[in-house]
Design an enzyme around this catalytic site. Structure first.
Site, PDB file in Angstrom:
ATOM      1  N   GLY A 270      23.951 -18.076   7.817  1.00 26.03           N
ATOM      2  CA  GLY A 270      23.960 -17.604   6.597  1.00 26.03           C
ATOM      3  C   GLY A 270      23.720 -18.650   5.331  1.00 26.03           C
ATOM      4  CG  ASP A 293      27.488 -17.829   8.526  1.00 22.81           C
ATOM      5  OD1 ASP A 293      28.845 -17.834   7.660  1.00 22.81           O
ATOM      6  OD2 ASP A 293      26.746 -18.663   8.017  1.00 22.81           O
ATOM      7  CB  SER A 295      30.365 -16.253   5.164  1.00 24.04           C
ATOM      8  OG  SER A 295      30.155 -15.594   3.946  1.00 24.04           O
ATOM      9  CE1 TYR A 297      26.350 -10.638  -0.958  1.00 26.38           C
ATOM     10  CE2 TYR A 297      26.315 -13.197  -0.841  1.00 26.38           C
ATOM     11  CZ  TYR A 297      25.530 -11.994  -1.286  1.00 26.38           C
ATOM     12  OH  TYR A 297      24.641 -11.959  -2.289  1.00 26.38           O
ATOM     13  CE  LYS A 385      26.250 -36.066   0.495  1.00 21.38           C
ATOM     14  NZ  LYS A 385      24.792 -35.621   0.261  1.00 21.38           N
ATOM     15  CE  LYS A 397      27.191 -32.575   9.680  1.00 26.13           C
ATOM     16  NZ  LYS A 397      27.106 -31.204  10.522  1.00 26.13           N
ATOM     17  CB  SER A 425      20.860 -26.346  -0.199  1.00 27.93           C
ATOM     18  OG  SER A 425      21.473 -27.391  -1.037  1.00 27.93           O
ATOM     19  CB  SER A 426      24.630 -22.623  -1.497  1.00 23.54           C
ATOM     20  OG  SER A 426      25.021 -23.192  -0.170  1.00 23.54           O
ATOM     21  CB  VAL A 429      22.545 -31.760  -8.234  1.00 22.60           C
ATOM     22  CG1 VAL A 429      21.173 -32.244  -7.903  1.00 22.60           C
ATOM     23  CG2 VAL A 429      22.884 -32.348  -9.497  1.00 22.60           C
TER      24      VAL A 429
END
Length: 577
Positions: A270, A293, A295, A297, A385, A397, A425-426, A429
């Site tokens: 999700g 997932d 979540s 929602y 990252k 990661k 993406s959620s 920025v």
């Protein structure tokens, strides 16, 4: 009203008499009624029997219509010419035929123009950048609008100084000169080049933005939903259009062969990346798709979007090994794409234990269970990252990458794919900046020199699947993200596009764990693949028994940062307090 098909036949009869009368007069010959009536009969029969010419609509005429008309009457000429040759000179017959074809096409075009002539009052001006098929289609669609197309602009020097239906084709420089000469701004610029690169779009925007009140753009050709009405697909130019880069070596055939008819399990289904991976799997013909997932929602949203008998939602956490085991037993997936992870750097800094559990233990659970059930391939979604990490998220990661590279997996190919930020993406920025602009500002940027890599979510996910398709196990694939972008420049561009020039930019200082720039490569010895957009990182050997021991210590240790540093020596924690 007279049937338009009958009207077509009447036109043939009347026009044939007129053109023969004229031609006989020009050649100083007597009008031969029997010859003319014979030609009329043949032309009417040809019109009825060939291509249904008599039923062609004049008000909807196209270039093909004009061509059909010409062919029909040339064929009719071939039929009647041998029979009347003894009575009428060939030169006269050919002259009449040419005159007839000219007249009937001229009448049809005049009728078409009169019927379709725009009755709209032209109150606004527009320029179409791109004199190709898309540009011509848009010009046609805008004829009945309030916009008057003043010029086409094209970079092809062979087209410049020419025109299309009386509309001149000019260069960028010539356009600027004409606008400056006329004074003021034009209302709308439409960039009608769906195959243009992001770099080219950027150049056009930067050079012409000051000359227009509004700029719209066509999306890439494979994103255009309705190719019959391109004007419906036009959208305001956005920061995504200026930053997006579309890989030229995207191999959709390879992706399809990898996905088609496979049972695929996607964790984090999700999320921003996971949901797009799911869309791509449906697009490329997955046999069955298990959406996993924790979540409710997010899982509901993607399940409703993809609603299909082959879509199976599973609400689970990757940390719950017992439930994960049941899911693998029940569905026996061929491919597992592991996108579930905590990715927000500051939140992971504030919740180290949860970041470790979800990212490291969750990944370990998925990989171990996949190996146990002989899943053919596991794909780990990683991040830039993880390279010389300065935060907890990146370090977790990196540990996931190390585990994926070194775990024993005789029947399972395990690969990781590493890339930077994705646009929109959620938690990213761009949505944050959009909200701040909507609220009247200010835009908050952590540091004036901070840079990031960006890519559109669909293109990133397609490259993930492409990389996974060529993986043999143990690789860390790195996606080419182009050049890094300064976040402050991104903020300025978004303010500029919004039209709200009174928005301030405020620098708030680097957040915990944040660094000024991200890296995608660890070592210059990283190797290329058959695709320019995909590179393979140099492998990092790590004793798997020792790694498992360290992970166990990580769970119970009070000083988790020290253990993270022990596992990943290049971890240079930046608290930025």
């Amino acid at each position: 009203m007279i049937d338009k098909r009958l009207l077509n036949i009447i036109v043939i009869i009347v026009l044939t008499h007129i053109t023969f009368a004229w031609t006989f007069w020009i050649f100083h010959e007597n009008f031969l009624w029997n010859i003319v009536e014979s030609v009329v009969i043949v032309r009417v029969l040809a019109s009825v029997l060939l291509f249904k010419d008599y039923s062609l609509s004049w008000s909807k005429a196209t270039q093909r219509t004009f061509l059909i008309k010409s062919i029909v009457y040339i064929i009719a000429f071939v039929v009647y010419a041998p029979f009347i040759y003894e009575n009428v000179r060939l030169a006269l017959m050919l002259s009449e035929l040419a005159f007839y074809i000219f007249m009937i096409n001229f009448l049809m075009y005049t009728y078409y123009f009169a019927i379709n002539r725009s009755k709209a009052q032209k109150t606004k001006t527009m320029i179409i950048y791109g004199a190709g098929k898309a540009g011509l289609k848009l010009e046609e669609e805008y004829r009945d609008s309030e916009y008057k197309v003043k010029y086409f602009v094209d970079d092809n020097e062979n087209l410049q100084k020419r025109s299309i239906d009386g509309i001149r084709i000019v260069s960028k420089q010539k356009l600027k000169e004409k606008i400056e000469k006329e004074g003021g701004k034009f209302d709308l610029l439409v960039i009608a080049m769906p195959s243009a690169s992001q770099h080219r779009i950027n150049i056009i925007y930067e050079r012409l933005k000051d000359y227009f009140n509004e700029i719209k753009i066509l999306p890439p050709i494979d994103k255009i939903l309705d190719k019959n009405f391109l004007s419906k697909e036009l959208k305001q130019i956005s920061v995504e259009d200026l930053l997006a880069r579309y890989p030229k070596d995207l191999d959709k055939v390879k992706i399809k062969s990898f996905i088609k008819d496979k049972i695929i399990l996607v964790t984090g289904a999700g999320g921003s990346i996971g949901s797009e991976i799911c869309r791509q799997c449906v697009k490329f013909g997955a046999k069955k798709l298990i959406l996993l997932d924790h979540s409710e929602y997010n899982l509901y949203s993607i399940e409703q979007e993809l609603k299909n008998d082959n879509i199976l939602p599973v609400m689970q956490s990757v940390v719950d090994i017992e439930e994960i085991e049941k899911t693998f037993q029940k569905y026996s997936p061929d491919i597992v794409i592991h996108a579930a992870a905590y990715k927000h750097v500051p939140l992971c800094e504030q919740n180290i234990t949860e970041a470790i559990k979800n990212n490291i233990i969750g990944t370990k659970n998925i990989i171990d269970t996949a190996v146990k059930h002989n899943v053919k391939k596991v794909v780990l979604i990683s991040t830039d990252k993880a390279v010389r990490p300065t935060n907890v998220m990146g370090t977790t990661k990196r540990i996931c990458e190390l585990y994926a590279q070194n775990v024993s997996s005789k029947n399972t190919e395990i690969v990781a794919v590493r890339f930077g930020n994705v646009l929109g993406s959620s938690g990213s920025v761009i949505p944050k900046f959009k909200e701040q602009i909507q609220n009247g500002g200010p835009i908050t940027v952590t540091h004036p020199d901070i840079t990031r890599y960006f890519m559109l979510i669909p293109e990133a996910c397609e490259l993930v699947l492409q990389a996974a398709s060529i993986g043999k196990g143990g690789e860390i694939f790195i996606l080419d993200m182009g050049e890094p972008i300064k976040i402050v420049d991104l903020a300025k561009k978004m303010i500029e596009l919004s039209g709200k020039h009174d928005i301030d930019i405020v620098f708030t200082g680097l957040r915990p764990g944040e660094k000024l720039y991200e890296e995608l490569l660890i070592d210059e010895t990283d190797t290329k693949t058959e695709y320019e957009s995909i590179t393979v990182a140099k492998p990092t050997p790590y004793d798997i028994s020792l790694l498992k021991k360290h992970i166990n210590e990580l769970l119970i240790s009070q000083d988790k940062l020290a253990i993270l540093k022990q596992i990943v020596p290049e971890f240079n924690h930046q608290s930025n307090k």
